[in-house]
Write a protein that holds these residues in place. Structure first.
Motif, PDB file in Angstrom:
ATOM      1  N   GLY A  42       3.801  -1.221  -0.149  1.00  0.00           N
ATOM      2  CA  GLY A  42       3.956   0.209  -0.653  1.00  0.00           C
ATOM      3  C   GLY A  42       5.392  -0.210  -1.526  1.00  0.00           C
ATOM      4  N   THR A  43       5.254  -0.750  -2.521  1.00  0.00           N
ATOM      5  CA  THR A  43       6.263  -1.071  -3.995  1.00  0.00           C
ATOM      6  C   THR A  43       4.969  -1.868  -5.098  1.00  0.00           C
ATOM      7  N   SER A  44       5.634  -2.476  -5.964  1.00  0.00           N
ATOM      8  CA  SER A  44       4.975  -2.716  -7.254  1.00  0.00           C
ATOM      9  C   SER A  44       6.047  -4.432  -7.160  1.00  0.00           C
ATOM     10  N   TYR A  45       6.989  -4.918  -6.728  1.00  0.00           N
ATOM     11  CA  TYR A  45       8.235  -5.488  -6.099  1.00  0.00           C
ATOM     12  C   TYR A  45       7.418  -6.849  -5.652  1.00  0.00           C
ATOM     13  N   PHE A  46       7.755  -7.964  -5.746  1.00  0.00           N
ATOM     14  CA  PHE A  46       7.551  -9.384  -5.089  1.00  0.00           C
ATOM     15  C   PHE A  46       8.964  -9.767  -4.248  1.00  0.00           C
ATOM     16  N   TYR A  47       9.053 -10.698  -2.871  1.00  0.00           N
ATOM     17  CA  TYR A  47       9.341 -11.135  -2.056  1.00  0.00           C
ATOM     18  C   TYR A  47       9.784 -12.275  -3.267  1.00  0.00           C
ATOM     19  N   ALA A  48      11.251 -12.304  -2.816  1.00  0.00           N
ATOM     20  CA  ALA A  48      11.803 -13.308  -3.911  1.00  0.00           C
ATOM     21  C   ALA A  48      11.279 -14.782  -3.297  1.00  0.00           C
TER      22      ALA A  48
END
Length: 130
Positions: free
Chosen positions: A64-70
């Motif tokens: 649901g986002t454009s972010y990635f897990y670390a």
């Protein structure tokens, strides 16, 4: 004690007064335009290139986002999987025999403390006969 990020040193510093959290240093909000740029000492300086046996970890996107897990270390991932298995063992005993020993010692010390507390209450309530 309250702390605040010091832009000069790049570390957390202690507050000089108890009212510091209520009156921030700058009332403006952080914007993406405020990011500092990396400045190299010379024009010929380039960023470091990684060579050799470098394991590339695939990045997973947060749904649901454009972010990635670390990125996550493999040993830590395996340990997290071990503790999250639904095998019916309580979480405080999943560490193996050492956890069982620590749990037993804790229960024994707790029992000794409770018996000592009741003994103290009994000795204070019932005086010695003279």
């Amino acid at each position: 004690m309250h702390h605040q990020f010091d832009n000069y040193t790049g570390r957390l510093t202690g507050a000089t007064s108890a009212m510091w959290p209520y009156y921030p240093l700058s009332p403006r909000s952080y914007s993406k335009a405020d990011r500092s740029q990396v400045i190299f000492d010379q024009k010929s300086t380039r960023a470091a290139q990684v060579q050799g046996n470098c394991r590339v970890v695939p990045r997973k996107q947060i749904p649901g986002t454009s972010y990635f897990y670390a990125p996550l270390d493999e040993r830590l991932r395996l340990k997290m999987e071990h503790y999250q298995k639904p095998n019916g063992i309580p979480i405080h005993l999943k560490g193996g025999p050492a956890d069982k020993v620590l749990f037993g010692v804790t229960v024994a010390l707790l029992a000794v403390g409770i018996v000592s507390a009741f003994n103290l209450v009994y000795r204070m309530a019932v005086p010695k006969k003279q």
